[in-house]
Design an enzyme around this catalytic site. Structure first.
Site, PDB file in Angstrom:
ATOM      1  N   LYS A  75     -24.095  65.982 -86.456  1.00 32.29           N
ATOM      2  CA  LYS A  75     -23.712  64.529 -86.393  1.00 32.29           C
ATOM      3  C   LYS A  75     -22.436  64.244 -87.175  1.00 32.29           C
ATOM      4  O   LYS A  75     -21.974  63.060 -86.976  1.00 32.29           O
ATOM      5  CB  LYS A  75     -24.990  63.539 -86.812  1.00 32.29           C
ATOM      6  CG  LYS A  75     -26.232  63.787 -85.937  1.00 32.29           C
ATOM      7  CD  LYS A  75     -27.297  62.372 -86.341  1.00 32.29           C
ATOM      8  CE  LYS A  75     -28.307  62.741 -85.816  1.00 32.29           C
ATOM      9  NZ  LYS A  75     -28.777  62.752 -84.352  1.00 32.29           N
TER      10      LYS A  75
ATOM     11  N   CYS B 185     -36.283  58.498 -80.149  1.00 30.32           N
ATOM     12  CA  CYS B 185     -37.129  58.983 -81.314  1.00 30.32           C
ATOM     13  C   CYS B 185     -37.743  58.040 -82.484  1.00 30.32           C
ATOM     14  O   CYS B 185     -37.585  58.312 -83.488  1.00 30.32           O
ATOM     15  CB  CYS B 185     -36.612  60.340 -81.972  1.00 30.32           C
ATOM     16  SG  CYS B 185     -36.446  61.554 -80.999  1.00 30.32           S
TER      17      CYS B 185
ATOM     18  N   GLN C 262     -27.822  59.361 -89.623  1.00 32.72           N
ATOM     19  CA  GLN C 262     -27.000  58.581 -88.974  1.00 32.72           C
ATOM     20  C   GLN C 262     -26.001  57.713 -89.755  1.00 32.72           C
ATOM     21  O   GLN C 262     -24.991  57.668 -89.257  1.00 32.72           O
ATOM     22  CB  GLN C 262     -27.927  57.509 -88.511  1.00 32.72           C
ATOM     23  CG  GLN C 262     -27.257  56.857 -87.060  1.00 32.72           C
ATOM     24  CD  GLN C 262     -27.144  58.056 -86.085  1.00 32.72           C
ATOM     25  OE1 GLN C 262     -25.755  58.107 -85.670  1.00 32.72           O
ATOM     26  NE2 GLN C 262     -28.089  58.651 -85.760  1.00 32.72           N
TER      27      GLN C 262
END
Lengths: 419, 161
Positions: free
Chosen positions: A239, A377, A216
């Site tokens: 991502k 998740c 992230q």
């Protein structure tokens, strides 16, 4: 609220032209049921700019062959481009050496590689692994599998009501049996940015290596693995405006050398006889079989694209989006933001009183707005906040202030339907 | 696309807000718990059969509006019906939710047709059918079971829906 909006726009207009950036992303022109797409599910996967799409097309139309094998033109070209991509990723995270960048299929694959290649060889019965409440399942389950196999124990760093790690508690978890730390850099569920540099320094003072899950973080922060001094850093291409099926494990060369390969096969060997196989050097030792060559080259193009915009400019724009959205949503009755860390990336998990997240997701979709709903998740995070699920809006650098307004209007519509 | 706009109709929102037959039964003859691991939603269905007739039925749980309204309307629809008729309705509802039922041909769906639009939303089909799977499991349950453990035959997971 308008004044904030205008102030932020005028503030960022000179440095950051979001409309020009949006023009690079063909998918952002889509209309969902005649409404313009408002894509706010970037924490799950980001979109791809034309520059990366073009690079993939060029590779497949004029450069593709298997790598590290044949002497013909295409194989040599593909090999050179694959190696170039590795160097681009090395620069992107400021890794000291090219061989410290291992291509994997993604963050999950990278963490599993460390679990199998390092954990299974160096973590013994009774040893302790420190993880945090904020971990994504991908940095929990592999270590649980290892603990089950070896008899090692997992210790968990708690968080406060804002979704921040309790660093005092983290430090108290260390003892003579602590062998490994796994920590998420930026929480995918809440957006909290964890003080990983400080945590790594503490672990190193106890001689314990640290793996950072950067899935992230890599898209939103300038990652410098030398500054962090992390032992392992894992992240995913999709991502980062790159393709799916590609990711990176950075590992310090000394540790990668000590590790055993996780997968056996072609390319990861120097010589094979039925009596004895000699493994290749790092990073090839960990890249058995034909790798996702196109995806790696695409990821190289993606980090070129991000670097040209500048990770600092990206972080600044995303922080403006986060602050604007947070302020708007804090003023909405019946809306509660889950995760209010002081240091946060552009992720907003939220609850709307009396409305289940899945109903929110379906109704926002009706307005063309894509958010994630569910447990992200990260079920331990949901359990900590005693909610089964949240809705999550996650912003990328190509999102605009107008899209924050669309989200806020969409949530108002949801509240009206359920009034 | 237009179908799912119709999904959050007044009748569904009303059943979500004021669910019918919500709660527990003191003396249930049949009981099951349904769980949707995708979103963590769960509902329990309890009923008592008087000979072959569903004399009482109740449900409770944590779920989205689609699931709760579906459960509420299900209990209202099958109360007083025979078990065989309820099984037919389960079959028809599952077929409708997955787009396999022609609403023009003879059926017993009635007001439950408000859920027809869910077949266009694959991620929401499971929300609508969870109560019906749970009812089916309850019919096949033994009396007075209480555990909710995954391994318990009373516990229905919607994984194989």
């Amino acid at each position: 609220m308008n004044s904030v909006h205008i102030a932020l726009n005028s503030n960022s207009a000179s440095a950051f032209d979001v409309e020009r950036i949006r023009a690079d992303f063909p998918i952002l022109q889509l209309r969902i049921d005649r409404k313009p797409l408002v894509y706010l599910d970037n924490a799950a996967s980001s979109q791809m700019p034309q520059q990366v799409i073009d690079r993939l097309v060029r590779y497949q139309t004029s450069e593709h062959a298997n790598i590290n094998r044949a002497v013909h033109y295409l194989s040599e070209t593909a090999t050179a481009e694959y190696d170039t991509a590795r160097r681009k990723l090395q620069r992107f995270i400021n890794a000291p050496e090219e061989r410290e960048v291992v291509f994997t299929s993604g963050t999950t694959d990278a963490i599993n590689l460390v679990m199998h290649g390092y954990g299974r060889w160096f973590i013994k019965p009774g040893d302790e692994i420190i993880l945090t409440t904020l971990e994504h399942h991908s940095n929990i389950v592999p270590w649980q599998m290892l603990a089950e196999e070896t008899g090692a124990k997992i210790r968990v760093v708690p968080i406060n009501d804002a979704g921040e790690l309790l660093i005092d508690e983290y430090e108290k978890l260390f003892n003579a049996r602590t062998r490994f730390v796994g920590v998420i850099h930026v929480s995918n569920a809440l957006g909290s940015i964890n003080p990983v540099k400080q945590m790594i320094a503490f672990a190193h003072a106890h001689g314990v290596p640290v793996l950072v899950d950067g899935a992230q973080a890599a898209a939103h922060l300038q990652v410098d693995v030398q500054d962090l001094d992390c032992d392992f850093y894992a992240f995913s291409g999709h991502k980062l405006c790159g393709p799916t099926g590609i990711g990176v494990l950075y590992g310090k060369a000394a540790l990668l050398e000590k590790m055993q390969p996780f997968k056996g096969g072609g390319d990861m060997i120097l010589s094979v006889t039925f009596e004895k196989t000699t493994y290749n050097t790092i990073p090839y030792k960990f890249e058995a079989g034909t790798p996702p060559i196109a995806a790696a080259i695409g990821l190289g193009a993606a980090v070129d694209y991000l670097s040209a915009i500048g990770m600092d400019a990206i972080a600044t724009h995303e922080l403006e989006l986060l602050n604007y959205a947070t302020e708007q949503m804090n003023h909405m009755p019946g809306v509660r933001i889950v995760g209010t860390a002081k240091n946060k990336a552009s992720v907003i998990s939220f609850i709307v009183d009396g409305v289940h997240p899945h109903d929110i997701g379906t109704l926002l979709n009706q307005e063309g707005i894509a958010v994630r709903t569910g447990h992200h998740c990260a079920q331990p995070v949901m359990q900590r906040f005693k909610v089964p699920a949240t809705s999550r809006a996650s912003f990328a650098f190509y999102n605009s202030m107008a899209e924050v307004d669309a989200l806020v209007a969409g949530i108002r519509t949801v509240q009206k339907v359920f009034a | 696309m237009s179908n799912y706009k119709a999904l959050y109709q007044e009748v569904i929102l009303d059943h979500n807000k004021k669910p019918r037959n919500y709660g527990t039964l003191a003396h249930a003859s049949h009981h099951a718990v349904g769980h949707n691991p995708l979103c963590g939603d769960h509902i329990s269905v309890a009923l008592s059969l008087d000979r072959d007739c569903i004399a009482c039925i109740a449900f409770q749980g944590e779920s989205c509006a689609i699931c709760k309204a579906s459960a509420s309307m299900m209990t209202a629809a099958i109360k007083g019906k025979s078990r065989a008729d309820a099984e037919i309705l389960i079959h028809e509802f599952l077929a409708m939710a997955t787009g396999k039922l022609h609403l023009d041909s003879p059926n017993n769906i009635g007001r439950l047709a408000v859920f027809a639009g869910v077949c266009d939303l694959p991620t929401r089909v499971k929300c609508a059918i969870l109560p019906w799977h749970t009812l089916h499991a309850a019919f096949n349950s033994v009396a007075s079971a209480s555990t909710e453990a995954e391994a318990d035959p009373m516990h229905v997971s919607i994984d194989n829906a």
